[in-house]
Write a protein that holds these residues in place. Structure first.
Motif, PDB file in Angstrom:
ATOM      1  N   UNK A 258       0.895  -1.060  -0.102  1.00  0.00           N
ATOM      2  CA  UNK A 258      -0.035   0.106   0.123  1.00  0.00           C
ATOM      3  C   UNK A 258       0.928   0.888   0.344  1.00  0.00           C
ATOM      4  N   UNK A 259       2.065   1.105   0.804  1.00  0.00           N
ATOM      5  CA  UNK A 259       3.019   1.953   0.588  1.00  0.00           C
ATOM      6  C   UNK A 259       3.657   2.174  -0.586  1.00  0.00           C
ATOM      7  N   UNK A 260       4.024   1.083  -1.403  1.00  0.00           N
ATOM      8  CA  UNK A 260       4.591   1.700  -2.730  1.00  0.00           C
ATOM      9  C   UNK A 260       3.115   2.502  -4.131  1.00  0.00           C
ATOM     10  N   UNK A 261       2.066   2.289  -3.257  1.00  0.00           N
ATOM     11  CA  UNK A 261       1.139   2.515  -4.682  1.00  0.00           C
ATOM     12  C   UNK A 261       0.902   3.725  -3.759  1.00  0.00           C
ATOM     13  N   UNK A 262       0.251   4.340  -2.653  1.00  0.00           N
ATOM     14  CA  UNK A 262       1.087   5.552  -2.634  1.00  0.00           C
ATOM     15  C   UNK A 262       1.621   6.274  -2.802  1.00  0.00           C
TER      16      UNK A 262
ATOM     17  N   UNK B  24      -8.145   1.715  -4.758  1.00  0.00           N
ATOM     18  CA  UNK B  24      -7.068   2.095  -5.718  1.00  0.00           C
ATOM     19  C   UNK B  24      -7.648   3.397  -6.746  1.00  0.00           C
ATOM     20  N   UNK B  25      -9.132   3.547  -6.811  1.00  0.00           N
ATOM     21  CA  UNK B  25      -9.413   4.678  -7.554  1.00  0.00           C
ATOM     22  C   UNK B  25      -8.875   5.804  -6.371  1.00  0.00           C
ATOM     23  N   UNK B  26      -8.902   5.508  -4.784  1.00  0.00           N
ATOM     24  CA  UNK B  26      -8.767   6.561  -3.296  1.00  0.00           C
ATOM     25  C   UNK B  26      -7.413   6.810  -3.965  1.00  0.00           C
ATOM     26  N   UNK B  27      -6.670   5.647  -3.686  1.00  0.00           N
ATOM     27  CA  UNK B  27      -4.811   6.133  -3.767  1.00  0.00           C
ATOM     28  C   UNK B  27      -4.630   6.843  -4.380  1.00  0.00           C
ATOM     29  N   UNK B  28      -5.223   6.881  -5.691  1.00  0.00           N
ATOM     30  CA  UNK B  28      -5.533   7.530  -7.130  1.00  0.00           C
ATOM     31  C   UNK B  28      -6.012   9.045  -7.133  1.00  0.00           C
ATOM     32  N   UNK B  29      -6.579   9.634  -6.294  1.00  0.00           N
ATOM     33  CA  UNK B  29      -6.933  10.534  -6.513  1.00  0.00           C
ATOM     34  C   UNK B  29      -7.031  11.656  -6.249  1.00  0.00           C
ATOM     35  N   UNK B  30      -6.059  12.073  -6.140  1.00  0.00           N
ATOM     36  CA  UNK B  30      -4.983  12.979  -5.825  1.00  0.00           C
ATOM     37  C   UNK B  30      -4.116  13.129  -7.342  1.00  0.00           C
ATOM     38  N   UNK B  31      -4.231  11.737  -7.368  1.00  0.00           N
ATOM     39  CA  UNK B  31      -3.636  12.067  -9.049  1.00  0.00           C
ATOM     40  C   UNK B  31      -4.077  12.842  -9.942  1.00  0.00           C
ATOM     41  N   UNK B  32      -5.221  12.112  -9.828  1.00  0.00           N
ATOM     42  CA  UNK B  32      -6.151  12.533 -10.778  1.00  0.00           C
ATOM     43  C   UNK B  32      -7.008  13.850 -10.733  1.00  0.00           C
ATOM     44  N   UNK B  33      -6.596  13.821  -9.845  1.00  0.00           N
ATOM     45  CA  UNK B  33      -7.108  15.626  -9.535  1.00  0.00           C
ATOM     46  C   UNK B  33      -6.118  16.327 -10.358  1.00  0.00           C
ATOM     47  N   UNK B  34      -4.777  16.548 -10.409  1.00  0.00           N
ATOM     48  CA  UNK B  34      -3.505  16.818 -10.864  1.00  0.00           C
ATOM     49  C   UNK B  34      -3.937  16.951 -12.059  1.00  0.00           C
ATOM     50  N   UNK B  35      -3.818  15.864 -12.751  1.00  0.00           N
ATOM     51  CA  UNK B  35      -4.154  15.102 -14.316  1.00  0.00           C
ATOM     52  C   UNK B  35      -4.966  16.529 -14.434  1.00  0.00           C
TER      53      UNK B  35
END
Length: 284
Positions: free
Chosen positions: A151-155, A190-201
């Protein structure tokens, strides 16, 4: 009004400069050359494969040079050769297919070079292949997964993707969830983990590629996953396509699957770039 129209900020220059819609086109913007030292075939062979696959707009985006991990990328003194190779086929095939020129740039702070970032290109793909110098998608270093919290790797991976997008240096976010390549999946959502990255994109006005290389990897699915692609659509992030071909015979593979993923997520159009300007066309 569609979710895309609702969520696209009016003051975002990458979105407001788009050309009017045209007829459907098949787009393929992520492809390599032998200059990266882990691809094979001539540029003409790639273009011939693209023509045979019915692709309308084909882009070369080879691994940009940098002072890190030189084994898997072109040298700085090969940049002019790379451009000349692509321009030659662009002219030779101009009546059969549109050829675009770009780079896939590793987002790695302290190692990105102005000679690449300021190059005259149609687009730049921003990708994350390293977490603190660890090449997580390289089979040579797969053992690291066994000694770290997944989980830390994915974050940490999506923190890097977020920083890549926030830099506003790039036009396309490359293989968004590449971290899943070996099927080491997180326990968390996974969507929660990636949410800030998606917002930035979304905030950066970037496009997101549907990259089919994952079908050739242990994960056996495209990047990004259907759930992440739907989350991207809900944020108004435009989509494009990439074979990520390292051999001519990989050009156009899984094209139908990629378009089906886009449509299932809600997309009715895709984009490509010419001289760093986004052009929207209907999905075929």
């Amino acid at each position: 009004m569609s979710p895309q129209e609702r969520s696209e900020p009016e003051n975002n220059p990458k979105l407001t400069r788009n050309s009017p819609k045209t007829h459907p086109k098949k787009i393929d913007l992520h492809n390599h050359t032998a200059l990266c030292n882990h691809a094979e075939g001539s540029v003409r062979e790639y273009v011939e494969a693209a023509v045979a696959a019915g692709i309308d707009v084909f882009g070369f985006s080879d691994h940009a040079p940098m002072d890190f991990d030189p084994k898997y990328r072109m040298k700085f003194d090969e940049m002019q050769l790379y451009r000349a190779m692509v321009m030659e086929v662009k002219e030779a095939y101009r009546d059969r297919i549109e050829i675009l020129f770009g780079y896939e740039v590793d987002y790695l702070e302290g190692h990105m070079d102005e000679r690449v970032l300021n190059a005259e290109v149609d687009y730049l793909i921003g990708s994350v292949h390293f977490i603190d110098g660890w090449g997580f998608d390289n089979p040579e270093f797969i053992g690291h997964y066994e000694h770290a919290d997944i989980d830390e790797i994915w974050r940490r991976y999506f923190d890097a993707v977020e920083a890549m997008a926030a830099s506003r240096l790039f036009d396309i976010a490359g293989h968004l969830d590449l971290i899943k390549v070996f099927r080491f999946l997180p326990r968390g959502d996974i969507v929660s983990i990636a949410s800030k990255a998606l917002d930035a994109v979304a905030d950066a006005g970037m496009a997101l590629e549907i990259n089919v290389a994952g079908y050739r990897k242990p994960v056996e699915e495209a990047y990004p996953s259907p759930a992440l692609l739907r989350a991207a659509f809900e944020r108004g992030i435009p989509v494009t396509f990439g074979s990520d071909a390292h051999k001519p015979e990989q050009v156009g593979l899984f094209r139908n699957e990629a378009e089906a993923l886009a449509k299932a997520a809600g997309y009715t159009e895709c984009v490509y770039f010419r001289n760093r300007e986004m052009i929207r066309v209907p999905l075929g």
